[in-house]
Design an enzyme around this catalytic site. Structure first.
Site: not given
Length: 402
Positions: A388, A358, A90
């Protein structure tokens, strides 16, 4: 040598489904259009761009091979501009910007573009496999569980109720709507066009500004079956965290990050190359770092990387005006706020991925651009941006407005 940000651009986020506005756009076209936007907005000669670094979390199929180099060529950049695809899950988009800055600081490059791309409606998340989840020996050793289980574990371990995470999600939607209504993203968002030049999308499509506690309360927990039924990931989590009696499953589609399509690019360069083109730096990259953290709970890395950034830059949290943390799940942000002792009013002030989505490989560059725009809009000085990361990591950057 310092590294400066000269431009930050992103596409709107399109729903990551077959009926999403960007589903017809291939990932190479998303990356191509954002690279062309940076070139056209700044007027630079791309022969002065030494490299393009793009995050891509599922680099298979039409996102496979080295999509960054293919995008460089497809965008009609100079053949001398390199391109490399990277994957830090991510945080890939922010890691790409940090790598770009490192090249400039080291004197290896004049201009470097860092960013990312992910067409989640066309290349499904996790379709690339990987030993962490797929090799039983590795999965056993690392107590592998899907991220949603980890998010619910965080909520249980640190005491966040379903009402807590839903309330955070409602606030994210409210802030994102306010930001769009006040055109706070207008400097960064570049519309995506189809093959004949018509605009396909010029706004973040995933938003649900009408969400409230009642509508979110009606949604079923997304990860309860994964946790309690076969393969029973809750049992794995409790082996690692025996102090937790039972996992309370509180996350669902409305308080977790949305699956979307998108791309982003950040132009980083030296002071001298900016002066060559008469470009005024928008910010200086003051510090950057990545860390590893415990892989089962997985999503608590942001607090550790933030503390590392502050130590390495000789700053404390009082020196940071704005905080931006990717909203992978609501409990991640709530834990970060508590661990760092932050005022909730100073973090994700324009909403985040719960509202807007996202696009895995691009998100890190997007949230950096959001923080930069907000520093300029508000007249504030510094921002700490981080994410994160899967398998237990964290990546962060401190930027200072020039």
């Amino acid at each position: 040598m310092d590294a400066y940000i000269y431009d930050a651009a992103r596409t709107p986020r399109g729903k990551g489904k077959a009926d999403g506005a960007l589903h017809e756009v291939t990932p190479i076209q998303l990356a191509t259009q954002i690279l062309q936007a940076v070139r056209n907005r700044t007027g630079i000669d791309t022969a002065d761009v030494d490299d393009v670094i793009l995050g891509c979390v599922t680099p298979v199929g039409e996102q496979g091979a080295d999509i960054a180099r293919a995008a460089v060529l497809n965008a009609d950049y100079a053949e001398t501009t390199g391109g490399v695809q990277i994957n830090r899950f991510c945080a890939s988009g922010l890691e790409a910007v940090n790598m770009a800055a490192a090249k400039v600081i080291a004197g290896e490059a004049d201009f470097v573009i860092g960013g990312g791309v992910e067409a989640m409606s066309r290349v499904p998340m996790a379709s690339d496999g990987g030993a962490w989840a797929m090799d039983p020996a590795v999965a056993f050793k690392t107590y592998f569980a899907p991220q949603g289980i980890s998010a619910d574990l965080i909520a249980t371990k640190f005491g966040y109720s379903r009402n807590d995470v839903d309330a955070y999600a409602v606030e994210s939607q409210r802030r994102a709507k306010k930001a769009w209504d006040e055109r706070r993203f207008s400097r960064s968002v570049v519309p995506v066009h189809d093959v004949i030049g018509q605009i396909l999308l010029d706004h973040d499509e995933h938003m649900r500004p009408d969400a409230d506690m009642q509508s979110l309360g009606a949604l079923k927990a997304s990860f309860q079956a994964l946790g309690e039924e076969m393969p029973g990931f809750d049992a794995i989590a409790l082996l690692k965290y025996p102090e937790v009696e039972k996992i309370n499953h509180v996350h669902h589609a409305g308080n977790s990050s949305g699956i979307v399509d998108g791309a982003a690019a950040v132009l980083v360069g030296s002071k001298a190359i900016g002066e060559k083109y008469g470009l005024k730096p928008r910010a200086r990259i003051r510090a950057m770092a990545s860390i590893g953290s415990e892989p089962m709970i997985m999503l608590t890395g942001p607090e550790s990387v933030a503390q590392k950034l502050l130590r390495r830059s000789g700053m404390d949290k009082g020196d940071i005006d704005l905080w931006e943390l990717n909203e992978a799940f609501a409990s991640v942000v709530l834990r970060y706020i508590d661990a760092m002792g932050l005022d909730p009013a100073n973090i994700n002030v324009n909403g985040g991925a719960i509202a807007m989505g996202h696009p895995l490989g691009a998100t890190g560059a997007m949230v950096l651009g959001t923080a930069l725009d907000e520093l300029e809009r508000s007249g504030k000085g510094t921002a700490l941006v981080n994410l994160c990361v899967g398998a237990g990591m964290g990546t962060g950057t401190i930027i200072e407005r020039v």
